[in-house]
Design a protein around this motif. Sequence first.
Motif, short mmCIF file in Angstrom:
data_model
loop_
_atom_site.label_atom_id
_atom_site.label_comp_id
_atom_site.label_asym_id
_atom_site.label_seq_id
_atom_site.Cartn_x
_atom_site.Cartn_y
_atom_site.Cartn_z
N GLN A 140 -35.00 -21.86 -14.32
CA GLN A 140 -36.18 -22.13 -13.51
C GLN A 140 -37.30 -21.16 -13.85
O GLN A 140 -38.47 -21.55 -13.97
N LYS A 141 -36.97 -19.87 -14.01
CA LYS A 141 -37.97 -18.87 -14.36
C LYS A 141 -38.54 -19.15 -15.75
O LYS A 141 -39.76 -19.03 -15.97
N HIS A 170 -49.21 -29.61 -2.64
CA HIS A 170 -47.84 -30.13 -2.67
C HIS A 170 -46.89 -29.21 -1.90
O HIS A 170 -45.94 -29.68 -1.27
N ARG A 171 -47.14 -27.90 -1.94
CA ARG A 171 -46.29 -26.95 -1.23
C ARG A 171 -46.42 -27.09 0.28
O ARG A 171 -45.45 -27.00 1.03
N THR A 172 -47.66 -27.28 0.74
CA THR A 172 -47.91 -27.31 2.18
C THR A 172 -47.88 -28.71 2.77
O THR A 172 -47.68 -28.88 3.98
N GLY A 173 -48.09 -29.72 1.91
CA GLY A 173 -48.15 -31.09 2.41
C GLY A 173 -49.42 -31.39 3.17
O GLY A 173 -49.51 -32.36 3.91
N SER A 174 -50.44 -30.54 2.96
CA SER A 174 -51.71 -30.72 3.67
C SER A 174 -52.87 -30.45 2.72
O SER A 174 -52.78 -29.61 1.83
N THR A 226 -53.41 -33.11 -9.06
CA THR A 226 -52.44 -33.23 -10.14
C THR A 226 -51.11 -33.72 -9.58
O THR A 226 -50.64 -33.26 -8.54
N GLU A 227 -50.48 -34.63 -10.29
CA GLU A 227 -49.20 -35.18 -9.84
C GLU A 227 -48.15 -34.09 -9.77
O GLU A 227 -48.06 -33.21 -10.64
N ASP A 228 -47.35 -34.14 -8.73
CA ASP A 228 -46.30 -33.14 -8.53
C ASP A 228 -45.14 -33.42 -9.49
O ASP A 228 -44.80 -34.58 -9.75
N GLU A 229 -44.56 -32.34 -10.02
CA GLU A 229 -43.37 -32.46 -10.87
C GLU A 229 -42.23 -31.73 -10.16
O GLU A 229 -42.06 -30.52 -10.33
N PRO A 230 -41.44 -32.45 -9.37
CA PRO A 230 -40.39 -31.80 -8.59
C PRO A 230 -39.39 -31.08 -9.50
O PRO A 230 -39.09 -31.54 -10.60
N ASP A 231 -38.89 -29.96 -9.03
CA ASP A 231 -37.85 -29.22 -9.74
C ASP A 231 -36.52 -29.89 -9.43
O ASP A 231 -36.10 -29.95 -8.28
N PRO A 232 -35.81 -30.42 -10.45
CA PRO A 232 -34.54 -31.12 -10.16
C PRO A 232 -33.51 -30.21 -9.52
O PRO A 232 -32.62 -30.70 -8.80
N ASN A 233 -33.61 -28.90 -9.72
CA ASN A 233 -32.64 -27.98 -9.12
C ASN A 233 -32.85 -27.81 -7.62
O ASN A 233 -31.95 -27.37 -6.93
N ASP A 234 -34.05 -28.13 -7.13
CA ASP A 234 -34.32 -28.02 -5.70
C ASP A 234 -33.79 -29.21 -4.94
O ASP A 234 -33.80 -29.23 -3.71
N GLN A 235 -33.37 -30.26 -5.66
CA GLN A 235 -32.95 -31.50 -5.00
C GLN A 235 -31.45 -31.62 -4.89
O GLN A 235 -30.93 -32.56 -4.33
N GLU A 236 -30.72 -30.67 -5.47
CA GLU A 236 -29.26 -30.76 -5.43
C GLU A 236 -28.71 -30.24 -4.11
O GLU A 236 -29.31 -29.39 -3.49
#
Length: 236
Positions: A140-141, A170-174, A226-236
């Motif tokens: 991730q780093k 994207h972080r705040t949703g606002s 800018t479109e968000d690119e989710p980190d796949p490791n945050d979804q596990e």
Amino acid sequence: METELDLSILKSGLLFRNLSDEEIREVIETMSPHRARYAKRAVIARDGDPFPEIGILLSGSAHLAHIDSNGNNNLMDVLQAGRTLGELNAVGRYRLHFTITAAEPTEVLYLSVDQLLRKNVLTAPVQIRFLQNLTLAMAQKAQYLTLKLEDSIRRSTRERLQDYLSDQYHRTGSRTFSIPLNRQDLADFLFVDRSAMSNELCKMRDEGLLRFDKSRFELLVEMPITEDEPDPNDQE
């Protein structure tokens, strides 16, 4: 340790994901844990120093910055509580190529990764799972640094501002949020001249893309996000 750790902070990152409270304590106790407190603006570690332990911010925040040969301050990352520092250096035994400074009163938990990588025979399943998490944290780093490099070599000041503000959205949703950086820090983080950045912000404001007051921003409907690119490791 001298006082009980707030395990919720440790669980907020990848290192201790999917470990129970008891397993977290078990792993930590095998890694010679110790804490250090730093006053605001105190230097945690300097460019060129060895950094043999992984650090986890228990409170406060830290700036990672590199000063180039021209004296320009390049802000590489801003870490909040729960984030880790020095994992690449600790695992690879590399010296730092940036200076770490406390942006406010900050406490760091240090863990010796050598205890697991080079001194212990890994037999406990919890140790192996921790090292799996450490591998993901390092990936991730590395991904973050790759994206940072891409931004620094090919994007205009406006594009860098747009990407940064989009990330905060994207972080705040606002569309209304406060950023953790002042103007100079933001310029250093984006690797741009402060005056040029301020001029670009004013142009974006005059074009009806956003409003701002010091560190508070409001992205208007016309502001391209800018479109968000989710980190796949945050979804596990």
